[in-house]
Design an enzyme around this catalytic site. Structure first.
Site, PDB file in Angstrom:
ATOM      1  N   ASP A  12       0.857  -1.175   0.000  1.00  0.00           N
ATOM      2  CA  ASP A  12       0.000   0.000   0.000  1.00  0.00           C
ATOM      3  C   ASP A  12       0.906   1.243   0.000  1.00  0.00           C
ATOM      4  O   ASP A  12       1.768   1.357   0.877  1.00  0.00           O
ATOM      5  CB  ASP A  12      -0.868  -0.035   1.263  1.00  0.00           C
ATOM      6  CG  ASP A  12      -1.818   1.142   1.357  1.00  0.00           C
ATOM      7  OD1 ASP A  12      -1.595   2.158   0.653  1.00  0.00           O
ATOM      8  OD2 ASP A  12      -2.763   1.056   2.159  1.00  0.00           O
ATOM      9  N   GLU A  31      30.098   5.950   5.445  1.00  0.00           N
ATOM     10  CA  GLU A  31      30.118   4.500   5.638  1.00  0.00           C
ATOM     11  C   GLU A  31      29.989   3.812   4.281  1.00  0.00           C
ATOM     12  O   GLU A  31      29.732   2.620   4.205  1.00  0.00           O
ATOM     13  CB  GLU A  31      29.030   4.054   6.599  1.00  0.00           C
ATOM     14  CG  GLU A  31      27.645   4.518   6.229  1.00  0.00           C
ATOM     15  CD  GLU A  31      26.597   4.055   7.214  1.00  0.00           C
ATOM     16  OE1 GLU A  31      26.505   2.847   7.447  1.00  0.00           O
ATOM     17  OE2 GLU A  31      25.877   4.923   7.742  1.00  0.00           O
ATOM     18  N   CYS A  51      26.103   5.893  10.642  1.00  0.00           N
ATOM     19  CA  CYS A  51      25.566   7.219  10.316  1.00  0.00           C
ATOM     20  C   CYS A  51      26.075   8.319  11.250  1.00  0.00           C
ATOM     21  O   CYS A  51      25.685   9.482  11.109  1.00  0.00           O
ATOM     22  CB  CYS A  51      24.043   7.191  10.354  1.00  0.00           C
ATOM     23  SG  CYS A  51      23.359   6.018   9.193  1.00  0.00           S
ATOM     24  N   THR A  95      14.053   2.653   2.415  1.00  0.00           N
ATOM     25  CA  THR A  95      14.831   3.624   3.208  1.00  0.00           C
ATOM     26  C   THR A  95      16.216   3.878   2.601  1.00  0.00           C
ATOM     27  O   THR A  95      17.133   4.263   3.305  1.00  0.00           O
ATOM     28  CB  THR A  95      14.957   3.185   4.686  1.00  0.00           C
ATOM     29  OG1 THR A  95      15.750   1.994   4.765  1.00  0.00           O
ATOM     30  CG2 THR A  95      13.619   2.910   5.308  1.00  0.00           C
ATOM     31  N   SER A 138      16.914  -2.152  15.120  1.00  0.00           N
ATOM     32  CA  SER A 138      17.623  -0.874  14.975  1.00  0.00           C
ATOM     33  C   SER A 138      16.718   0.291  15.381  1.00  0.00           C
ATOM     34  O   SER A 138      17.182   1.259  15.995  1.00  0.00           O
ATOM     35  CB  SER A 138      18.149  -0.683  13.545  1.00  0.00           C
ATOM     36  OG  SER A 138      17.104  -0.374  12.650  1.00  0.00           O
ATOM     37  N   HIS A 142      18.603  12.338  13.480  1.00  0.00           N
ATOM     38  CA  HIS A 142      19.092  11.527  12.356  1.00  0.00           C
ATOM     39  C   HIS A 142      17.847  10.896  11.731  1.00  0.00           C
ATOM     40  O   HIS A 142      17.079  10.214  12.423  1.00  0.00           O
ATOM     41  CB  HIS A 142      20.053  10.461  12.888  1.00  0.00           C
ATOM     42  CG  HIS A 142      20.328   9.359  11.919  1.00  0.00           C
ATOM     43  ND1 HIS A 142      20.744   9.597  10.627  1.00  0.00           N
ATOM     44  CD2 HIS A 142      20.232   8.008  12.036  1.00  0.00           C
ATOM     45  CE1 HIS A 142      20.906   8.443  10.002  1.00  0.00           C
ATOM     46  NE2 HIS A 142      20.595   7.457  10.833  1.00  0.00           N
ATOM     47  N   LYS A 145       8.827   8.984  15.677  1.00  0.00           N
ATOM     48  CA  LYS A 145       8.635   8.005  16.754  1.00  0.00           C
ATOM     49  C   LYS A 145       9.448   8.405  17.992  1.00  0.00           C
ATOM     50  O   LYS A 145       8.963   8.320  19.119  1.00  0.00           O
ATOM     51  CB  LYS A 145       9.124   6.621  16.310  1.00  0.00           C
ATOM     52  CG  LYS A 145       8.203   5.871  15.396  1.00  0.00           C
ATOM     53  CD  LYS A 145       8.934   4.594  15.007  1.00  0.00           C
ATOM     54  CE  LYS A 145       8.147   3.680  14.185  1.00  0.00           C
ATOM     55  NZ  LYS A 145       7.997   2.345  14.677  1.00  0.00           N
ATOM     56  N   ASN A 166      17.549   8.526   2.476  1.00  0.00           N
ATOM     57  CA  ASN A 166      18.591   8.317   3.476  1.00  0.00           C
ATOM     58  C   ASN A 166      19.946   8.795   2.955  1.00  0.00           C
ATOM     59  O   ASN A 166      20.384   8.375   1.883  1.00  0.00           O
ATOM     60  CB  ASN A 166      18.649   6.813   3.775  1.00  0.00           C
ATOM     61  CG  ASN A 166      19.333   6.480   5.069  1.00  0.00           C
ATOM     62  OD1 ASN A 166      19.968   7.340   5.673  1.00  0.00           O
ATOM     63  ND2 ASN A 166      19.206   5.237   5.489  1.00  0.00           N
ATOM     64  N   SER A 216      24.389   3.240  13.803  1.00  0.00           N
ATOM     65  CA  SER A 216      24.192   1.853  14.243  1.00  0.00           C
ATOM     66  C   SER A 216      25.503   1.235  14.674  1.00  0.00           C
ATOM     67  O   SER A 216      26.583   1.644  14.238  1.00  0.00           O
ATOM     68  CB  SER A 216      23.619   1.031  13.088  1.00  0.00           C
ATOM     69  OG  SER A 216      22.284   1.378  12.885  1.00  0.00           O
TER      70      SER A 216
HETATM   71  N1  CAA Z   1      -0.749   3.041   5.946  1.00  0.00           N
HETATM   72  C1  CAA Z   1      -0.046   3.696   6.911  1.00  0.00           C
HETATM   73  N2  CAA Z   1       0.935   3.110   7.652  1.00  0.00           N
HETATM   74  C2  CAA Z   1       1.239   1.813   7.379  1.00  0.00           C
HETATM   75  C3  CAA Z   1       0.560   1.080   6.386  1.00  0.00           C
HETATM   76  C4  CAA Z   1      -0.481   1.746   5.654  1.00  0.00           C
HETATM   77  N3  CAA Z   1      -1.165   1.124   4.698  1.00  0.00           N
HETATM   78  N4  CAA Z   1       1.084  -0.171   6.354  1.00  0.00           N
HETATM   79  C5  CAA Z   1       2.057  -0.212   7.293  1.00  0.00           C
HETATM   80  N5  CAA Z   1       2.150   0.988   7.917  1.00  0.00           N
HETATM   81  C6  CAA Z   1       3.088   1.395   8.974  1.00  0.00           C
HETATM   82  C7  CAA Z   1       3.297   0.354  10.056  1.00  0.00           C
HETATM   83  O1  CAA Z   1       2.247   0.379  11.017  1.00  0.00           O
HETATM   84  C8  CAA Z   1       4.624   0.794  10.610  1.00  0.00           C
HETATM   85  O2  CAA Z   1       4.430   1.912  11.459  1.00  0.00           O
HETATM   86  P1  CAA Z   1       5.096   1.941  12.921  1.00  0.00           P
HETATM   87  O3  CAA Z   1       6.574   1.779  12.691  1.00  0.00           O
HETATM   88  O4  CAA Z   1       4.721   3.269  13.462  1.00  0.00           O
HETATM   89  O5  CAA Z   1       4.532   0.785  13.661  1.00  0.00           O
HETATM   90  C9  CAA Z   1       5.363   1.305   9.385  1.00  0.00           C
HETATM   91  O6  CAA Z   1       4.371   1.521   8.381  1.00  0.00           O
HETATM   92  C10 CAA Z   1       6.383   0.325   8.831  1.00  0.00           C
HETATM   93  O7  CAA Z   1       5.758  -0.906   8.681  1.00  0.00           O
HETATM   94  P2  CAA Z   1       6.528  -2.264   9.024  1.00  0.00           P
HETATM   95  O8  CAA Z   1       7.181  -2.160  10.367  1.00  0.00           O
HETATM   96  O9  CAA Z   1       5.603  -3.391   8.796  1.00  0.00           O
HETATM   97  O10 CAA Z   1       7.635  -2.227   7.871  1.00  0.00           O
HETATM   98  P3  CAA Z   1       8.761  -3.262   7.537  1.00  0.00           P
HETATM   99  O11 CAA Z   1       8.709  -4.468   8.392  1.00  0.00           O
HETATM  100  O12 CAA Z   1       8.698  -3.442   6.064  1.00  0.00           O
HETATM  101  O13 CAA Z   1      10.143  -2.490   7.906  1.00  0.00           O
HETATM  102  C11 CAA Z   1      11.802  -0.923   8.478  1.00  0.00           C
HETATM  103  C12 CAA Z   1      10.311  -1.124   8.162  1.00  0.00           C
HETATM  104  C13 CAA Z   1      12.199  -1.753   9.682  1.00  0.00           C
HETATM  105  C14 CAA Z   1      12.025   0.550   8.782  1.00  0.00           C
HETATM  106  C15 CAA Z   1      12.636  -1.345   7.222  1.00  0.00           C
HETATM  107  O14 CAA Z   1      12.342  -0.493   6.164  1.00  0.00           O
HETATM  108  C16 CAA Z   1      14.140  -1.346   7.467  1.00  0.00           C
HETATM  109  O15 CAA Z   1      14.691  -2.345   7.903  1.00  0.00           O
HETATM  110  N6  CAA Z   1      14.827  -0.209   7.185  1.00  0.00           N
HETATM  111  C17 CAA Z   1      16.274  -0.112   7.394  1.00  0.00           C
HETATM  112  C18 CAA Z   1      16.628   0.016   8.858  1.00  0.00           C
HETATM  113  C19 CAA Z   1      16.649   1.428   9.359  1.00  0.00           C
HETATM  114  O16 CAA Z   1      16.532   2.389   8.628  1.00  0.00           O
HETATM  115  N7  CAA Z   1      16.837   1.570  10.660  1.00  0.00           N
HETATM  116  C20 CAA Z   1      16.947   2.882  11.238  1.00  0.00           C
HETATM  117  C21 CAA Z   1      17.972   3.015  12.355  1.00  0.00           C
HETATM  118  S1  CAA Z   1      19.522   2.370  11.875  1.00  0.00           S
HETATM  119  C22 CAA Z   1      20.259   3.562  10.912  1.00  0.00           C
HETATM  120  O17 CAA Z   1      19.934   4.707  10.957  1.00  0.00           O
HETATM  121  C23 CAA Z   1      21.301   3.077   9.995  1.00  0.00           C
HETATM  122  C24 CAA Z   1      22.659   3.622  10.304  1.00  0.00           C
HETATM  123  O18 CAA Z   1      23.098   4.068  11.345  1.00  0.00           O
HETATM  124  C25 CAA Z   1      23.543   3.459   9.172  1.00  0.00           C
END
Ligand code: CAA
Length: 388
Positions: free
Chosen positions: A29, A79, A111, A152, A201, A233, A242, A275, A308
């Site tokens: 979606d 990185e 990061c 991301t 993470s 960040h 969040k 990102n 991270s």
């Molecule tokens: N409408 C509105 N919202 C919706 C939706 C819809 N139709 N469907 C899902 N959502 C929402 C979910 O409820 C969820 O919200 P919350 O987080 O508020 O609960 C959000 O969308 C994401 O949904 P999921 O958790 O199901 O998504 P996912 O399992 O596919 O993974 C993620 C999301 C974990 C961010 C993934 O994209 C990921 O692994 N990203 C990379 C990791 C990352 O960026 N981490 C950040 C910190 S680490 C960092 O910053 C890296 C560094 O240092 C180098």
């Protein structure tokens, strides 16, 4: 003495993927990406852009005739660097024609690298107020096609000059830091894409935010309400929201509203670019400076940096008289608007063909790229860069 960020430059390549298109292709979606992740577009690098060229394209905006000879520290946070030994800072020094009487090196801690650079630069300038430091954060964020992290991704660079007469943001002398051995995101030496435990993470990020902001307030004897705005960040913009929501219950309704309004200003650019890894916090700061309707000079901003692995740091900045720069804002908005939209097929081709460290000797035609600094290939295992 005030020490801090004098000027900020930003560069991102000329191509983007619309995340609605990605959502349809991945059978998701679109609102999951637009609202749940908080991103609309993702910058996509052509083969002729890497961490070095993006850094040079950002840094050229802040190196001037006035500060050129004062720059004696060049710190490159990344990185997704291009060499396991030689730093991106040396390439940058050469490309920009900076003076040789300088310390030039690269910092890595996911990061967090640009923040490590900014803090070192601040201490350096405090000890040598007649000098200027150049700090960059430049990265290509790659998780891989059809991975949860794909939405991301993004790329770009931030460049900052740090001086004893900062026109943008004076940095607080003290900060609060927290680090721990955490396997939430990493990239083994033989991998071209990051490995990540995504939900973990997110949890660690929020925990480190809590620990560092609370420690900062206690140690510096300031109250949460002293911050007119908080910046984060932003690997994706929902994550900052969040973290912000975790402290809303600690302030009254009008403060909550003010922070939420400023947060929207602080993610305008990030939602369009995605990102930047090391540059993400500073792109968010830039977005806040360029889009806030309320902030005035003298206001305190809180900044949360996270890398991270993991390292967190919370520090503060005080807005300086010239923090707003309408010319810069107009240029960034025009550059973002004029980018070329890729369809998902084209994006996948760009992604697959982008030269990683595994690419051997190759020639890259930069014809599709209008940037000032471009990567033109590898000859005898030596990367070739050109200024146009
Ligand atoms: N409408 C509105 N919202 C919706 C939706 C819809 N139709 N469907 C899902 N959502 C929402 C979910 O409820 C969820 O919200 P919350 O987080 O508020 O609960 C959000 O969308 C994401 O949904 P999921 O958790 O199901 O998504 P996912 O399992 O596919 O993974 C993620 C999301 C974990 C961010 C993934 O994209 C990921 O692994 N990203 C990379 C990791 C990352 O960026 N981490 C950040 C910190 S680490 C960092 O910053 C890296 C560094 O240092 C180098």
């Amino acid at each position: 003495m005030n020490v801090g960020i004098d000027q900020i430059g930003f560069y991102t390549p000329n191509y983007y993927l619309d995340l609605r298109d990605l959502a349809y292709a991945r059978h998701e979606d679109p609102n999951k990406y637009l609202i749940g992740i908080g991103q609309e577009r993702q910058a996509v690098p052509p083969a002729s852009q890497d961490a070095v060229t993006m850094a040079a394209n950002a840094a050229t905006q802040v190196v001037t005739a006035e500060n050129r000879n004062q720059i004696s520290l060049i710190i490159f946070g990344t990185e997704s660097g291009v060499d396991n030994s030689k730093s991106g800072a040396i390439y940058l020094q050469q490309l920009l024609g900076l003076k040789r009487e300088a310390r030039a090196f690269e910092i890595k801690q996911a990061c967090y690298g640009a923040t490590a650079g900014l803090q070192l630069a601040k201490d350096f300038v405090a000890a040598h107020p007649d000098r200027v430091a150049l700090v960059v954060g430049s990265d290509v964020a790659r998780y891989g096609l059809n991975t949860p992290g794909e939405v991301t991704q993004g790329c770009g660079a931030i460049a900052m000059t740090v001086s004893a007469q900062p026109r943008t943001l004076a940095i607080s002398p003290n900060s609060s830091v927290y680090s721990d051995d955490i396997m939430d995101f990493w990239r083994p030496i033989n991998h071209t894409e990051a490995l990540v435990d995504g939900h973990y993470s997110n949890d660690i990020y929020q925990q480190f935010f809590q620990k560092t902001i609370q420690a900062y307030c206690a140690e510096q004897r300031v109250s949460l309400t002293d911050f007119r705005a908080l910046t984060f960040h932003l690997p994706y913009s929902k994550l900052g929201l969040k973290a912000l929501r975790t402290i809303l219950p600690e302030v009254d309704e009008s403060q909550q509203q003010q922070w939420l309004t400023e947060f929207e200003a602080s993610r305008v650019y990030n939602r369009q670019v995605g990102n930047l890894y090391t540059g993400s916090l500073y792109l968010s700061l830039l977005s806040l400076l360029d889009h806030s309707q309320e902030l005035t000079s003298g206001d305190q901003i809180g900044l949360f940096s996270y890398g991270s692995g993991a390292q967190g740091e919370f520090f503060a900045g005080t807005l300086q008289a010239d923090f707003q720069n309408y010319n810069r804002r107009d240029q960034i908005e025009a550059a973002l608007e004029n980018r070329q939209r890729l369809d998902v097929y084209q994006y996948e081709e760009f992604f697959t063909k982008w030269p990683t460290f595994k690419t051997a000797n190759v020639t890259i035609d930069p014809a599709l790229d209008d940037a000032e600094f471009v990567f033109t290939g590898v000859i005898d295992n030596k990367r070739q860069y050109r200024r146009r």
